[in-house]
Design an enzyme around this catalytic site. Structure first.
Site, PDB file in Angstrom:
ATOM      1  N   ARG A   1      24.421  44.839  64.086  1.00  0.00           N
ATOM      2  CA  ARG A   1      24.980  45.784  65.044  1.00  0.00           C
ATOM      3  C   ARG A   1      26.188  45.152  65.735  1.00  0.00           C
ATOM      4  O   ARG A   1      26.169  43.936  66.038  1.00  0.00           O
ATOM      5  CB  ARG A   1      23.902  46.096  66.081  1.00  0.00           C
ATOM      6  CG  ARG A   1      24.290  47.075  67.163  1.00  0.00           C
ATOM      7  CD  ARG A   1      24.493  48.447  66.633  1.00  0.00           C
ATOM      8  NE  ARG A   1      24.414  49.469  67.670  1.00  0.00           N
ATOM      9  CZ  ARG A   1      24.779  50.722  67.447  1.00  0.00           C
ATOM     10  NH1 ARG A   1      25.258  51.118  66.276  1.00  0.00           N
ATOM     11  NH2 ARG A   1      24.672  51.620  68.400  1.00  0.00           N
TER      12      ARG A   1
ATOM     13  N   THR B   1      28.012  52.044  59.878  1.00  0.00           N
ATOM     14  CA  THR B   1      28.796  52.984  60.693  1.00  0.00           C
ATOM     15  C   THR B   1      30.013  52.325  61.307  1.00  0.00           C
ATOM     16  O   THR B   1      30.068  51.088  61.427  1.00  0.00           O
ATOM     17  CB  THR B   1      27.891  53.527  61.832  1.00  0.00           C
ATOM     18  OG1 THR B   1      28.562  54.595  62.487  1.00  0.00           O
ATOM     19  CG2 THR B   1      27.564  52.465  62.864  1.00  0.00           C
TER      20      THR B   1
ATOM     21  N   GLY C   1      24.450  60.737  61.624  1.00  0.00           N
ATOM     22  CA  GLY C   1      24.306  61.898  62.511  1.00  0.00           C
ATOM     23  C   GLY C   1      24.038  61.570  63.963  1.00  0.00           C
ATOM     24  O   GLY C   1      23.434  62.382  64.668  1.00  0.00           O
ATOM     25  N   GLY C   2      24.480  60.397  64.464  1.00  0.00           N
ATOM     26  CA  GLY C   2      24.235  60.071  65.865  1.00  0.00           C
ATOM     27  C   GLY C   2      22.737  60.130  66.142  1.00  0.00           C
ATOM     28  O   GLY C   2      21.920  59.749  65.301  1.00  0.00           O
TER      29      GLY C   2
ATOM     30  N   ASP D   1      28.073  53.894  72.407  1.00  0.00           N
ATOM     31  CA  ASP D   1      26.625  54.113  72.284  1.00  0.00           C
ATOM     32  C   ASP D   1      25.851  53.525  73.463  1.00  0.00           C
ATOM     33  O   ASP D   1      24.635  53.694  73.551  1.00  0.00           O
ATOM     34  CB  ASP D   1      26.089  53.515  70.973  1.00  0.00           C
ATOM     35  CG  ASP D   1      26.211  54.498  69.818  1.00  0.00           C
ATOM     36  OD1 ASP D   1      26.676  55.632  70.036  1.00  0.00           O
ATOM     37  OD2 ASP D   1      25.844  54.146  68.680  1.00  0.00           O
TER      38      ASP D   1
ATOM     39  N   THR E   1      28.840  58.280  59.880  1.00  0.00           N
ATOM     40  CA  THR E   1      28.097  57.079  59.505  1.00  0.00           C
ATOM     41  C   THR E   1      27.742  57.312  58.054  1.00  0.00           C
ATOM     42  O   THR E   1      28.036  58.381  57.513  1.00  0.00           O
ATOM     43  CB  THR E   1      26.818  56.960  60.378  1.00  0.00           C
ATOM     44  OG1 THR E   1      27.212  56.666  61.710  1.00  0.00           O
ATOM     45  CG2 THR E   1      25.858  55.888  59.922  1.00  0.00           C
TER      46      THR E   1
ATOM     47  N   GLU F   1      30.705  54.303  64.057  1.00  0.00           N
ATOM     48  CA  GLU F   1      30.328  55.210  65.141  1.00  0.00           C
ATOM     49  C   GLU F   1      30.936  56.593  64.914  1.00  0.00           C
ATOM     50  O   GLU F   1      30.462  57.317  64.078  1.00  0.00           O
ATOM     51  CB  GLU F   1      30.707  54.661  66.511  1.00  0.00           C
ATOM     52  CG  GLU F   1      29.751  55.016  67.629  1.00  0.00           C
ATOM     53  CD  GLU F   1      29.458  56.486  67.857  1.00  0.00           C
ATOM     54  OE1 GLU F   1      28.345  56.910  67.487  1.00  0.00           O
ATOM     55  OE2 GLU F   1      30.296  57.204  68.412  1.00  0.00           O
TER      56      GLU F   1
ATOM     57  N   GLU G   1      31.788  51.618  68.792  1.00  0.00           N
ATOM     58  CA  GLU G   1      30.332  51.547  68.993  1.00  0.00           C
ATOM     59  C   GLU G   1      29.945  51.355  70.462  1.00  0.00           C
ATOM     60  O   GLU G   1      28.828  51.695  70.858  1.00  0.00           O
ATOM     61  CB  GLU G   1      29.765  50.393  68.160  1.00  0.00           C
ATOM     62  CG  GLU G   1      28.423  50.683  67.556  1.00  0.00           C
ATOM     63  CD  GLU G   1      28.482  51.753  66.480  1.00  0.00           C
ATOM     64  OE1 GLU G   1      27.721  52.717  66.591  1.00  0.00           O
ATOM     65  OE2 GLU G   1      29.295  51.635  65.541  1.00  0.00           O
TER      66      GLU G   1
ATOM     67  N   SER H   1      20.739  54.830  66.958  1.00  0.00           N
ATOM     68  CA  SER H   1      19.717  55.760  66.452  1.00  0.00           C
ATOM     69  C   SER H   1      19.513  55.590  64.954  1.00  0.00           C
ATOM     70  O   SER H   1      18.748  56.347  64.343  1.00  0.00           O
ATOM     71  CB  SER H   1      20.158  57.201  66.716  1.00  0.00           C
ATOM     72  OG  SER H   1      20.311  57.410  68.085  1.00  0.00           O
TER      73      SER H   1
END
Ligand code: GLU
Length: 608
Positions: free
Chosen positions: A107, A435, A503-504, A459, A417, A437, A456, A483
């Protein structure tokens, strides 16, 4: 995104290597397939060239990890708005030999100089669009280190080998299709703000590159070559790192830009110190299946696990489909209340993992599901801390659960993503979501290097009040909550299904709905993926987002009578997955329609 094939070249792999032939490239492509069944390995992605890259590596003897990284690097060329080396991701890996599941978390993280105060002006949160398209939104990218770590530990090939297909396509080019054109069109005004982005992504007169034109990215090919030669150090130190830091400190904004673009705060040391993490997966059970997912800082595994635990209290065979869908939506609402309050970077926040996944906690939380009538409402979180196995486990913040966020502050729909699914002849499996984002990330291309930087940092949650407590506030060095839900399901120790989606925050509900469709409602995986989607995420308005096809369905009409309200969302998610069949074959599955349709391939087709 996927309608590029060159009829002059026989077969997908050759098509990739012939993509420089402009005359041939205008020849319409044969259709891609959303489903393929066979042996020897399989791959599914949203892009036919990325799937082909994975199959190329598998045919060459590489394993599922090698193939997944090759596919991700190729997506970074052909779908550079969704995932690329300027971003990060979460990889769930099944190691067949050891019958063990591991995860590689890469991440993005906040630069050390980033703090909550930067996201408020005059006591109020800075509007989302301003943060999103700015240097402030970019987290330290994780993909290159994540790919390298996954290959070093679990792969069989080096970065230099698996980057080859992507380098070839970046140099030779690919044909712009409708999906790519639409993605560019939606972001033209953002890309026009930056000279580097306009130069790479738009025509000289500032328009999206037309469908059918050939898009080459020699600068990205050069960047990949630097990484191929120097490994992740070539990205996190040296000229690429300097270019990233310089770009964020002084975004290449065009003269007379119509709006202010805030600079970022990333330093060279943030990049030099970046680490990917090998983390234990989240493991839960559901009706005899074992479900593995991504742990925090993704909320995916925990939220899917909790929702399934809630649903386990109901027997789908004993009720109508509408009754079960009603429970699916209520289970999702309850799980999201807890997810939003408690899940964040575990290096900063004590996430009550055992409590959230406890079957006793699920029994308690089931009481918050309204089984009769699901009035639109926002639920408060429960108290998973009292269900921790270790009773001394307390939330670190004395203030208790996170403050309510009110209407979304840093949250937009229409995120992008990508999800990549691979398996090899030895039975290793990769379920990988990556992703940058938003669609197009921060909108900023690193000049001379051919890739977009992520946004990102958006988020993180920024509560309306600058002092309200929240588990997921921006903090120096912290990873924003995700997510992303790459998922793997086993039964009696044997793989059953692997899947994931973009899809967030709808990623979680898309994965949940697809699992329920397949495992509970008995739909074949392709049908489970194609089914119209509905997403309940405990938003302040209490409504569920749904695709128009769902809203038009008889189920939606029956659910409305039970109090559900729906807002139309356009397409939700873009799943890819793998089904492991009892006869030893694997069925790879991608979206038949969403995002222009995905591509599924196997090394050896069944029956050939
Ligand atoms: N940034 C999001 C997350 O990590 C994913 C964005 C998307 O899927 O569109 O949850």
């Amino acid at each position: 995104m996927r309608r590029l094939f060159l009829a002059a070249c026989a077969g997908v792999l050759l098509a990739v290597s012939c993509a420089h032939d402009k005359a041939a490239s205008s020849v319409p492509a044969p259709p891609f397939k959303p489903e393929a069944t066979g042996r020897g390995g399989a791959a599914a992605t949203i892009d036919v060239r990325a799937t082909a890259a994975a199959i190329e590596i598998l045919k060459d003897g590489g394993n599922a990890v090698d193939a997944a990284v090759a596919a991700a690097a190729t997506v970074g060329v052909t779908d550079l708005y969704s995932c690329a080396i300027g971003g990060g991701g979460f990889m769930v890996i099944y190691l067949a030999d050891e019958q063990r599941v591991v995860t590689v978390e890469h991440r993005e993280k906040a630069p050390r100089a980033l703090h909550r105060g930067l996201f408020y002006e005059n006591g109020a949160p800075i509007p989302m669009p301003e943060v999103m398209t700015s240097g402030l939104s970019t987290g330290v990218p994780g993909n290159v280190r994540g790919w390298e770590l996954a290959l070093e530990r679990y792969g069989t090939r080096r970065l230099s080998e698996v980057l080859k297909p992507a380098i070839r396509i970046a140099e030779q080019g690919f044909e712009v299709d409708e999906t790519f054109f639409e993605q560019t069109t939606r972001n033209v005004e953002r890309f026009k703000l930056f000279s580097s982005s306009a130069q790479l992504l738009l025509t000289p007169d500032g328009k999206p590159r037309p469908v059918g034109s050939v898009f080459t990215n020699p600068e990205l090919a050069k960047t990949y070559r630097l990484v191929a030669k120097g490994g992740s150090q070539a990205f996190y130190r040296g000229e690429i790192a300097q270019a990233i830091v310089g770009t964020l400190a002084r975004p290449p904004v065009v003269p007379d830009a119509p709006r202010k673009v805030r600079p970022g705060v990333m330093q060279l040391s943030d990049l030099a110190d970046y680490e990917a993490r090998v983390r234990e997966p989240v493991k839960s059970t559901y009706r005899g299946y074992t479900v593995y997912g991504m742990p925090a800082p993704s909320s995916g595994g925990l939220t899917v696990g909790l929702a399934l635990n809630l649903l386990e209290g109901f027997e789908p065979a004993s009720m109508s489909r509408v009754d079960f869908l009603h429970r699916y939506l209520e289970a999702s609402r309850v799980s999201f209340a807890d997810r939003t309050a408690y899940v964040a970077d575990p290096e900063y926040v004590d996430v009550p993992v055992a409590g959230l996944l406890s079957k006793d906690y699920a029994a308690e939380r089931r009481k918050a599901m309204d089984l009769a009538s699901a009035a639109a409402r926002e639920l408060p979180p429960g108290n998973p801390f009292s269900f921790q196995e270790d009773p001394s486990f307390l939330p670190r913040t004395a203030a208790g659960p996170s403050a309510s966020l009110g209407p979304s502050v840093l949250d937009v729909p229409n995120r992008e993503t990508t999800h990549i699914s691979t398996t090899d002849k030895a039975g290793n499996i990769v379920s990988y979501t990556c992703t940058i984002e938003a669609e197009g990330g921060s909108g900023i291309v690193v000049p001379g290097y051919g890739f977009l930087l992520n946004n990102e940092v958006t988020d993180f949650d920024v509560p309306p009040s600058p002092t309200a407590p929240h588990a997921n506030i921006p903090e120096p060095g912290k990873r924003p909550r995700s997510s992303m839900s790459p998922t793997l399901v086993l039964k009696d120790g044997a793989p059953v299904v692997a899947l994931g989606s973009p899809g967030g925050s709808t990623i979680i509900t898309t994965v949940l709905q697809t699992l329920v469709n397949h495992l509970d409602l008995g739909m074949p995986l392709l049908e489970a993926v194609a089914a119209p989607r509905v997403s309940q995420r405990n938003t302040p308005d209490g409504k569920s987002q749904a695709e128009p096809e769902f809203i038009a369905s008889p189920e939606a009409a029956a659910l409305k009578e039970r109090g559900h309200t729906f807002t139309s969302s356009g397409q939700i998610g873009a799943v890819t997955g793998l089904r492991f069949n009892p006869d030893g074959t694997v069925t790879a599955v991608a979206e038949p329609k969403r995002r222009g349709g995905g591509s599924a391939m196997v090394v050896e087709e069944a029956g050939r």
